[in-house]
Design an enzyme around this catalytic site. Structure first.
Site, mmCIF file in Angstrom:
data_model
loop_
_atom_site.group_PDB
_atom_site.id
_atom_site.type_symbol
_atom_site.label_atom_id
_atom_site.label_comp_id
_atom_site.label_asym_id
_atom_site.label_seq_id
_atom_site.Cartn_x
_atom_site.Cartn_y
_atom_site.Cartn_z
ATOM 1 C CD1 TRP A 39 -0.114 -6.120 -3.291
ATOM 2 C CD2 TRP A 39 -0.460 -6.750 -0.782
ATOM 3 N NE1 TRP A 39 -0.101 -7.960 -2.391
ATOM 4 C CE2 TRP A 39 -0.123 -7.965 -1.758
ATOM 5 C CE3 TRP A 39 -1.170 -6.694 0.460
ATOM 6 C CZ2 TRP A 39 -0.035 -9.689 -0.644
ATOM 7 C CZ3 TRP A 39 -1.114 -7.986 0.886
ATOM 8 C CH2 TRP A 39 -0.328 -9.043 0.466
ATOM 9 C CB CYS A 99 -0.920 0.130 1.093
ATOM 10 S SG CYS A 99 -2.611 -1.536 1.366
ATOM 11 C CG ASN A 127 1.081 0.849 4.521
ATOM 12 O OD1 ASN A 127 0.901 -0.240 4.421
ATOM 13 N ND2 ASN A 127 2.495 0.976 3.927
ATOM 14 N N GLY A 128 -1.328 -1.242 6.780
ATOM 15 C CA GLY A 128 -0.547 -2.159 7.606
ATOM 16 C C GLY A 128 -1.484 -2.475 8.150
ATOM 17 C CE LYS A 163 13.918 -11.568 -9.307
ATOM 18 N NZ LYS A 163 14.755 -10.913 -8.327
ATOM 19 C CG HIS A 198 18.773 -36.753 -3.682
ATOM 20 N ND1 HIS A 198 18.918 -38.378 -3.763
ATOM 21 C CD2 HIS A 198 19.267 -35.954 -4.223
ATOM 22 C CE1 HIS A 198 19.972 -38.849 -3.604
ATOM 23 N NE2 HIS A 198 21.169 -37.936 -3.897
ATOM 24 C CD GLU A 232 16.945 -13.553 -7.078
ATOM 25 O OE1 GLU A 232 16.601 -14.019 -5.731
ATOM 26 O OE2 GLU A 232 16.913 -12.674 -7.540
ATOM 27 C CE LYS A 286 11.026 -2.507 -5.137
ATOM 28 N NZ LYS A 286 12.506 -4.074 -5.721
ATOM 29 N NE ARG A 311 7.007 0.892 -1.468
ATOM 30 C CZ ARG A 311 8.291 1.117 -0.682
ATOM 31 N NH1 ARG A 311 7.816 -0.191 0.188
ATOM 32 N NH2 ARG A 311 9.229 1.373 -0.668
ATOM 33 C CD GLU A 314 9.725 -12.007 -8.537
ATOM 34 O OE1 GLU A 314 9.200 -11.570 -6.597
ATOM 35 O OE2 GLU A 314 11.237 -11.981 -8.061
HETATM 36 C C1 F6R Z 1 12.048 -10.361 -5.093
HETATM 37 C C2 F6R Z 1 11.670 -10.022 -4.409
HETATM 38 C C3 F6R Z 1 11.328 -10.269 -2.798
HETATM 39 C C4 F6R Z 1 12.051 -9.007 -1.453
HETATM 40 C C5 F6R Z 1 11.987 -9.609 -0.302
HETATM 41 C C6 F6R Z 1 12.594 -9.308 0.474
HETATM 42 O O1 F6R Z 1 12.149 -9.909 -6.093
HETATM 43 O O2 F6R Z 1 12.104 -8.179 -4.305
HETATM 44 O O3 F6R Z 1 11.480 -11.168 -2.850
HETATM 45 O O4 F6R Z 1 13.886 -10.062 -2.118
HETATM 46 O O5 F6R Z 1 10.264 -9.048 -0.081
HETATM 47 O O6 F6R Z 1 12.420 -7.693 0.092
HETATM 48 P P1 F6R Z 1 13.381 -6.780 1.114
HETATM 49 O O7 F6R Z 1 14.391 -7.060 0.434
HETATM 50 O O8 F6R Z 1 12.937 -5.497 1.086
HETATM 51 O O9 F6R Z 1 13.292 -6.818 2.723
#
Ligand code: F6R
Length: 617
Positions: free
Chosen positions: A74, A2, A100-101, A494, A513, A490, A612, A27, A497
């Site tokens: 969000w 949010c 937000n929260g 990527k 396995h 990773e 994010k 966000r 997501e």
């Molecule tokens: C994936 C991604 C998330 C963040 C995770 C931690 O691309 O961005 O997995 O890495 O939410 O976020 P931070 O680093 O902001 O604590």
């Protein structure tokens, strides 16, 4: 998650709010809304979907006021509907609130308010808080001892709240005023020229001012057109500290790139330079960190490292674990922050504890930090956002200095976390058994990383072609060993997501396995196969895949010699020092995921269900 923005000043609020929301959209982007206080009433517009929908709605109406609030959501409580979008109004239409929260005790409060005759239009916890403020306001018809009645009703209400919040509130009886507060949700105040902007994130206010006050938990800010004041829930005055944001609006613009993710992938050579800048010793044999607040003697006492993080940052920690154990020979452990906070892991005094978080606001990572601090343990943070909650609450740490990361899928922040990890491994190794000359070689290798990343980026067109051939698969495996096993995790993260293709990462040899059962013509495997002592082992894992008709995409270093016909696709990256290899190896999987997602028509910067910075548990 949010985004919150609020404006008090002389300009037309709505355009500033919409610009702020556009910048905050990463966000959360389920729905968005604004409320402007004009001519003694609160005018609200809200729409499900993106900020552009809201902008269209707003353009059809008159929004003339100079005080307002805006929100991009969000969803946590209640589905994605216009009614559940913020801002929410109290049932007497006196207050508008964005939040937000999560308010954990909202059920109880709602029952109480229903009993008092308050009505609800949405399923949200936010509307409950808004009505609670209205209730306290109605109960206290005049300000106590000359205090501001609007401010006091917010303060009183917040004393009853269990949970987390970043809020901004307007009241019809107080034109030109805004009250905002935070607890475990980020909030900062921009101090502009004759105006104030409250926001959950600097990107929403950076176009108007670089002067900001980072609010702390339990603080309430009261804005009027001429002044601001900060107090606590207990009515104590707080002396504000005005900081300067070091980046500018151009850093938060996409420029000519199609997506922020693409821009951030290609920015990595520069981002790595910025992470390293000023951090090597004069003799060029080790790293220096001003912010660790630990002497060399104290560091020599360390007999264990513990890193906590989430998601991509957790993957970066796994690489750091490898490098610390390899070069400094100190045991290292990596935990998910969300597990650590409830797991009661032993934390002995000689353990050096790090949390790693790009945003510095991830609630689980923050909770891990607080749990360790509660036990009296020192916590260091690796973090990209100056002034973030984690940065402020940690006892010391290392900033990544890569500028704002706006693409929801982390890229440049990840490689810079790898760089910081590699530098920490060097630093502690040099305090122990690493020689001067090995230190110099290591430093030179790190300094060369941006150029090697640049060379890996030159594979973009080739990777884009490969992406076209693999965009329609439904499953993919990513396989790597040693320091590249976390890169397999990773790569899989990527891809899933941003393209919604199911993907899993494994150590290459572990595939036998269980995961090998997935292999068929319709499940490609992406292998990391650098030239090293276990290259032949990785080749035999590839052969096992190939003999089961699984397509193979091999990411090799330039000197590697693969048996001909083994890989269907080959992506070559430069040979490099062990500490640099994971950084360079990140590039092809970032590009592959990016191009596959684009090929599938996915909204790369705003993947479904994600946002994010995960600021709710
Ligand atoms: C994936 C991604 C998330 C963040 C995770 C931690 O691309 O961005 O997995 O890495 O939410 O976020 P931070 O680093 O902001 O604590």
């Amino acid at each position: 998650m949010c985004g919150i923005v609020g404006y008090v000043g002389k300009q037309k609020a709505v355009s500033i709010l919409l610009e702020g929301l556009k910048r905050l959209e990463y966000r959360g982007y389920d729905s968005a809304g604004v409320c402007v206080l004009q001519s003694g009433q609160l005018d609200v517009a809200k729409k499900i979907g993106r900020v552009d929908n809201l902008t269209r709605e707003v353009s059809q109406r008159r929004f003339g006021g100079t005080t307002g609030i805006g929100h991009t959501r969000w969803a946590t409580h209640g589905g994605v509907t216009d009614a559940n979008a913020h801002p929410h109004l109290s049932s007497d239409a006196k207050f508008a609130l964005i939040h937000n929260g999560v308010i954990e005790n909202y059920g109880q409060m709602k029952q109480f308010l229903i009993g008092k005759g308050y009505t609800f239009r949405s399923e949200t916890d936010t509307e409950v808080l808004c009505n609670l403020i209205a209730y306290h306001y109605a109960k206290e018809p005049v300000g106590n001892n000359g205090t501001n009645r609007f401010l006091e009703s917010v303060r009183k209400s917040l004393r009853h709240v269990e949970g987390t919040y970043g809020i901004a509130v307007l009241c019809v009886d107080f034109p030109g005023e805004l009250v905002a507060a935070r607890k475990a949700s980020p909030l900062l105040l921009g101090v502009g020229d004759g105006e104030y902007i409250i926001a959950s994130d600097a990107s929403a206010l950076i176009s108007r001012t670089q002067n900001v006050v980072y609010l702390k938990d339990g603080e309430i800010v009261h804005l009027t057109p001429a002044s601001f004041s900060i107090t606590t829930l207990d009515q104590a005055d707080v002396s504000p500290v005005v900081d300067k944001i070091t980046w500018s609006i151009t850093d938060a613009d996409r420029g000519d790139f199609a997506h922020f993710m693409e821009k951030e992938i290609f920015e990595q050579p520069l981002a790595l330079e910025n992470t390293m800048r000023g951090r090597f010793s004069e003799d060029g044999s080790t790293a220096n960190f001003g912010g660790l607040n630990l002497t060399a003697a104290e560091l020599r006492q360390i007999d264990r490292f513990l890193f906590c993080a989430c998601g991509t940052a957790w993957h970066a920690c796994l690489v750091t674990e490898h490098l610390i154990e390899q070069f400094a020979r100190i045991p290292c452990e990596v935990d998910y922050a969300s597990e650590f906070r409830y797991r009661n892991t032993p934390l002995h005094s000689n353990t050096l504890f790090f949390v790693v978080s790009q945003s510095g606001e991830t609630i689980d990572t923050l909770a891990a930090l607080r749990e360790a601090k509660r036990k009296g343990h020192k916590v260091l943070a690796i973090n990209n956002v100056v002034g973030s909650t984690i940065a402020r609450e940690a006892d010391g740490g290392i900033y990544q200095h890569v500028g704002p990361e706006i693409g929801v899928a982390s890229t440049k922040a990840f490689t810079s976390q790898l760089m910081v990890g590699a530098m920490i491994a060097l630093y502690v190794a040099r305090l122990r058994d690493m020689s001067f000359s090995d230190g110099v070689k290591y430093v030179n290798a790190l300094k060369g990383a941006p150029a090697l990343v640049q060379r890996a980026l030159e594979q973009a067109a080739h990777i884009q072609e490969i992406a076209k051939r693999y965009a329609q698969y439904h499953d993919m495996l990513f396989l790597g060993r040693l320091s590249l096993f976390p890169l397999a995790l990773e790569g899989a993260l990527k891809l899933k997501e941003i393209s919604y293709i199911h993907a899993e990462g494994y150590p290459a040899a572990e595939m036998k396995h269980g995961p090998i059962a997935l292999i068929s013509e319709s499940c490609p495997s992406v292998f990391f196969a650098p030239t090293n002592e276990i290259f032949p082992k990785v080749v035999s894992s590839m052969q096992e895949i190939k003999s089961r008709k699984g397509p193979v995409i091999a990411i090799v270093t330039e000197r590697a010699e693969l048996p001909s016909g083994l890989a269907d696709e080959v992506i070559a990256i430069p040979d490099c020092h062990e500490a640099v290899l994971p950084i360079v190896a990140a590039i092809p999987v970032q590009l592959l995921s990016y191009y596959i997602a684009v090929e599938r028509g996915c909204d790369v910067d705003k993947p479904r269900n994600l946002a994010k910075s995960v600021t709710v548990e």
